[in-house]
Scaffold this motif. Structure first.
Motif, PDB file in Angstrom:
ATOM      1  N   GLU A 414     -10.853  23.739 101.824  1.00 27.84           N
ATOM      2  CA  GLU A 414     -10.775  22.816 102.953  1.00 27.84           C
ATOM      3  C   GLU A 414      -9.335  22.554 103.384  1.00 27.84           C
ATOM      4  OE1 GLU A 414     -12.873  19.532 101.324  1.00 27.84           O
ATOM      5  OE2 GLU A 414     -14.853  20.452 101.572  1.00 27.84           O
ATOM      6  N   MET A 415      -8.386  23.192 102.706  1.00 24.84           N
ATOM      7  CA  MET A 415      -6.986  23.116 103.131  1.00 24.84           C
ATOM      8  C   MET A 415      -6.774  23.804 104.475  1.00 24.84           C
ATOM      9  SD  MET A 415      -4.778  21.438 101.302  1.00 24.84           S
ATOM     10  CE  MET A 415      -3.292  22.206 101.961  1.00 24.84           C
ATOM     11  N   THR A 417      -7.959  23.435 107.396  1.00 23.13           N
ATOM     12  CA  THR A 417      -7.789  22.518 108.531  1.00 23.13           C
ATOM     13  C   THR A 417      -6.354  22.010 108.605  1.00 23.13           C
ATOM     14  OG1 THR A 417     -10.095  21.820 108.406  1.00 23.13           O
ATOM     15  CG2 THR A 417      -8.582  20.369 109.580  1.00 23.13           C
ATOM     16  N   LEU A 418      -5.819  21.607 107.462  1.00 17.78           N
ATOM     17  CA  LEU A 418      -4.465  21.059 107.431  1.00 17.78           C
ATOM     18  C   LEU A 418      -3.415  22.134 107.699  1.00 17.78           C
ATOM     19  CD1 LEU A 418      -4.971  18.740 104.338  1.00 17.78           C
ATOM     20  CD2 LEU A 418      -4.876  18.053 106.733  1.00 17.78           C
ATOM     21  N   VAL A 419      -3.644  23.346 107.192  1.00 20.22           N
ATOM     22  CA  VAL A 419      -2.713  24.448 107.458  1.00 20.22           C
ATOM     23  C   VAL A 419      -2.702  24.770 108.947  1.00 20.22           C
ATOM     24  CG1 VAL A 419      -2.176  26.869 106.992  1.00 20.22           C
ATOM     25  CG2 VAL A 419      -3.006  25.412 105.139  1.00 20.22           C
ATOM     26  N   ASN A 420      -3.869  24.752 109.565  1.00 23.20           N
ATOM     27  CA  ASN A 420      -3.954  25.049 110.990  1.00 23.20           C
ATOM     28  C   ASN A 420      -3.267  23.976 111.843  1.00 23.20           C
ATOM     29  OD1 ASN A 420      -5.637  27.551 111.846  1.00 23.20           O
ATOM     30  ND2 ASN A 420      -6.733  26.732 110.084  1.00 23.20           N
ATOM     31  N   ILE A 421      -3.383  22.714 111.439  1.00 22.84           N
ATOM     32  CA  ILE A 421      -2.685  21.635 112.151  1.00 22.84           C
ATOM     33  C   ILE A 421      -1.179  21.860 112.085  1.00 22.84           C
ATOM     34  CG2 ILE A 421      -2.124  19.172 112.078  1.00 22.84           C
ATOM     35  CD1 ILE A 421      -5.022  18.666 111.161  1.00 22.84           C
ATOM     36  N   ALA A 422      -0.693  22.181 110.873  1.00 25.68           N
ATOM     37  CA  ALA A 422       0.743  22.425 110.695  1.00 25.68           C
ATOM     38  C   ALA A 422       1.193  23.635 111.512  1.00 25.68           C
ATOM     39  CB  ALA A 422       1.055  22.626 109.218  1.00 25.68           C
ATOM     40  N   ALA A 423       0.392  24.705 111.491  1.00 22.86           N
ATOM     41  CA  ALA A 423       0.755  25.927 112.222  1.00 22.86           C
ATOM     42  C   ALA A 423       0.828  25.670 113.732  1.00 22.86           C
ATOM     43  CB  ALA A 423      -0.256  27.028 111.920  1.00 22.86           C
ATOM     44  N   VAL A 456      -7.475  23.761  91.330  1.00 22.76           N
ATOM     45  CA  VAL A 456      -6.610  23.118  92.325  1.00 22.76           C
ATOM     46  C   VAL A 456      -6.561  23.980  93.587  1.00 22.76           C
ATOM     47  CG1 VAL A 456      -4.312  22.209  92.815  1.00 22.76           C
ATOM     48  CG2 VAL A 456      -5.209  22.142  90.467  1.00 22.76           C
ATOM     49  N   PRO A 457      -6.911  23.432  94.762  1.00 18.76           N
ATOM     50  CA  PRO A 457      -6.810  24.205  96.012  1.00 18.76           C
ATOM     51  C   PRO A 457      -5.371  24.647  96.260  1.00 18.76           C
ATOM     52  CG  PRO A 457      -8.128  22.232  96.347  1.00 18.76           C
ATOM     53  CD  PRO A 457      -7.483  22.089  94.998  1.00 18.76           C
ATOM     54  N   ALA A 458      -5.214  25.800  96.887  1.00 16.76           N
ATOM     55  CA  ALA A 458      -3.876  26.365  97.054  1.00 16.76           C
ATOM     56  C   ALA A 458      -3.665  26.906  98.448  1.00 16.76           C
ATOM     57  CB  ALA A 458      -3.655  27.475  96.021  1.00 16.76           C
ATOM     58  N   VAL A 459      -2.393  27.091  98.786  1.00 18.46           N
ATOM     59  CA  VAL A 459      -1.960  27.678 100.046  1.00 18.46           C
ATOM     60  C   VAL A 459      -0.820  28.640  99.736  1.00 18.46           C
ATOM     61  CG1 VAL A 459      -0.827  27.229 102.268  1.00 18.46           C
ATOM     62  CG2 VAL A 459      -2.581  25.654 101.434  1.00 18.46           C
ATOM     63  N   ASN A 524     -11.132  20.281  99.120  1.00 16.90           N
ATOM     64  CA  ASN A 524     -11.815  20.944  98.020  1.00 16.90           C
ATOM     65  C   ASN A 524     -12.056  22.405  98.386  1.00 16.90           C
ATOM     66  OD1 ASN A 524     -13.220  21.410  95.614  1.00 16.90           O
ATOM     67  ND2 ASN A 524     -14.286  19.447  95.736  1.00 16.90           N
ATOM     68  N   TRP A 525     -12.695  23.123  97.488  1.00 18.20           N
ATOM     69  CA  TRP A 525     -13.094  24.495  97.735  1.00 18.20           C
ATOM     70  C   TRP A 525     -14.377  24.509  98.561  1.00 18.20           C
ATOM     71  CZ3 TRP A 525      -9.965  28.465  96.134  1.00 18.20           C
ATOM     72  CH2 TRP A 525      -8.932  28.102  95.264  1.00 18.20           C
ATOM     73  N   ILE A 526     -14.608  25.601  99.266  1.00 16.53           N
ATOM     74  CA  ILE A 526     -15.853  25.722 100.017  1.00 16.53           C
ATOM     75  C   ILE A 526     -17.017  25.773  99.022  1.00 16.53           C
ATOM     76  CG2 ILE A 526     -14.751  26.856 101.968  1.00 16.53           C
ATOM     77  CD1 ILE A 526     -15.842  29.527 100.906  1.00 16.53           C
TER      78      ILE A 526
END
Length: 542
Positions: A414-415, A417-423, A456-459, A524-526
């Motif tokens: 679910e990270m 969404t946040l990565v896309n906002i930042a991008a 732990v979710p990662a990017v 979280n993870w999908i």
């Protein structure tokens, strides 16, 4: 005098307003990124190999930069988290017993075969009458339309395979790489594939002309963190080599090489059983350290955003191999280290501290098997069930700014969404992987992965396509770097070093972390991910 005073007040007001208008990501400075890479990738740092003078210089440099930024020590009063790397030492094994039909044949260790184990250190590994099968080359390579295993059941069996890959045998430049070696032909790959298929052991048919006593059993011996022996094991109970003479005993009157090259090849039983015993132990190798910095959150200091980058590279090579003997590692991974140092600078320049705490982890021994990250993940300074996510930086490329970014973990958490906002704030876009794992096992090949295993979710963002300036030759430069310079002595800093995309990726990492740090979300993870249950258990029960 009054007019002068009014002018000063007006100037200060305008200056203050201008400062407030500065976008926070612009505190990531191109000049400073270049300076970090130039120093870390200099010959003075000797390729930054753990346990060397290069490590001491590197870790002290990172510490000094964190101190200069007023980033607090992250390991109590220290910036350093020390640990020990050990190495497997292979001990002698018994002679090889093969029960072929009604006959029992014995073959001499290091004369007719070679085998080793990292399965259980300091314990005997006993193989008793395990069934043997011939698995061709032991390769599954969809891109080359090759699958030796197909639907065969090799669980609990010992697979025998040929050395190299089919292209090498057929001298066909369009098949694999012809005579050029590939990863598919390596022992490491064949062991991994055999283990994934459920085999307990692997034997490779070896050229009889090369004596087995020439094996340097320590050269490729697994490394692991002290106290975590399971990191040393490849999962197989043993692996090794047999001579072509043994293969003729196993498959008399058979042209097994020709059979293995047939497109209709099927795994076949060797109608034989194998028995042997092996043992291994561990020896001290090197003492090394992670470097950790900490910025306390303003509202939820016990929740953490973790930034990772490995400081190490692979050291030096024998001078006889060429004039340049230092693996400087400018892109891999002085670039990632520089990125995260500048992300730290950007966080420290914020007018308001982030609500969650920010942890910077510069790991050792990534090139030896993600060992620094493994050590932290198993001995976390800040609880992993309170670590919201990991944002990794590893090898950003020296090209112009790329619009399209590969997030190696895209589609799995679910990270996204946040990565896309930042991008979007940078005019960038994230490449959609459609829920498919990235090629070449890259998902598991950097410091985020030990944390992923803990749930732990990662990017891991890498600018890779669509140059912002429209010049597609910039994209081609990435491929050229991977082919010509990756893990070679030519990965070094040079005059005109272009860090535009490195800075762009650092800005994306910063803005991603800032989104997470100031939100109340717990990405979280999908639902379909195997890591979701691990995360749930970590949060609920720890």
């Amino acid at each position: 005098m009054t007019k002068y005073l009014l002018f000063i007040i007006l100037f200060l007001c305008l200056f203050s307003c201008k400062q407030l208008d500065v976008k926070p990501e612009n505190h990531i400075r191109t000049q400073k990124v270049n300076a970090h890479i130039k120093i870390l990738a200099s010959d003075d740092f000797l390729g930054r190999k753990p346990g060397t003078l290069g490590e001491k210089k590197t870790t002290e440099y990172i510490k000094s930069q964190l101190e200069e930024l007023n980033v607090s020590p992250g390991y109590g009063d220290s910036y350093f988290q020390d640990f020990t790397i050990k190495k497997v030492k292979y001990l002698d094994c018994s002679d090889l017993k093969l029960s072929i039909g009604d006959e029992n044949n014995l073959y001499k260790f290091k004369k007719e075969f070679y085998a080793s184990t990292s399965f259980k250190l300091n314990e005997d590994v006993e193989i008793e009458n395990a069934e043997m099968v011939f698995a061709g080359f032991g390769i599954v390579a969809p891109n080359n339309n090759w699958d030796d295993y197909k639907d065969a059941d090799v669980k609990g069996k010992v697979v025998v395979v040929l050395n190299n890959d089919p292209g090498f045998y057929m001298d066909n430049p369009n098949l694999f790489r012809g005579k050029q070696p590939t990863f598919y032909g390596s022992l490491k790959y064949k062991k991994k594939e055999a283990f994934n298929k459920g085999a307990i052991g692997l034997l490779i048919v070896h050229d009889e002309l090369i004596g087995f006593d020439t094996f340097n059993s320590q050269k490729d011996a697994p490394l692991f963190v002290e106290g975590e022996e399971e990191l040393a094991s490849d999962g197989l109970q043993f692996s090794g080599y047999i001579t072509t003479s043994i293969m003729k005993d196993l498959m008399p009157n058979s042209d097994y090489e020709k059979n293995a090259l047939d497109e209709n090849f099927q795994i076949s039983s060797l109608n034989s059983k194998v028995s042997l015993s092996l043992k291994s132990t561990a020896t001290d190798f090197i003492k090394t350290k992670n470097v950790i910095g900490f910025i306390e959150g303003s509202e939820r200091p016990n929740e953490y955003v973790l930034y990772t980058a490995h400081w190490d590279h692979i050291g030096t090579r024998d001078a006889s191999l060429g004039k340049d003997s230092i693996y400087n590692g400018a892109v891999d991974n002085a670039s990632g280290t520089a990125m995260q140092l500048e992300v730290a600078n950007a966080f420290k320049k914020l007018n308001n501290r982030p609500k969650r705490s920010i942890v910077f982890l510069f790991t050792s021994a990534e090139e030896m098997g993600l060992l620094g990250a493994e050590y932290y993940a198993n001995h976390p300074v800040y609880p992993l069930n309170k670590t919201v996510c990991v944002i990794n930086a590893d090898a950003s490329f020296t090209v112009e700014r790329m619009k399209t970014v590969i997030n190696v973990i895209e589609g799995f958490t679910e990270m996204d969404t946040l990565v896309n906002i930042a991008a979007s704030k940078l005019g960038r876009e994230i490449y959609k992987g459609n829920g498919e794992m990235p090629p070449n096992n890259v998902f598991k090949r950097s410091d985020h992965y030990p944390f992923v295993k803990k749930g732990v979710p990662a990017v891991w963002n890498i600018g890779n396509f669509n140059p912002m300036n429209g010049d597609e030759t910039e994209t081609e430069k990435i491929g050229q770097f991977v082919r010509l310079h990756y893990h070679k002595v030519t990965d070094e800093y040079y005059e005109g070093f272009n860090s535009a995309n490195i800075v762009f990726d650092a800005q994306l990492n910063f803005l991603t972390g800032l989104e997470v740090a100031n939100s109340q979300l717990w990405p979280n993870w999908i639902p379909s991910s195997e890591y979701k249950a691990i995360r749930y258990k970590s949060i609920i029960y720890n």
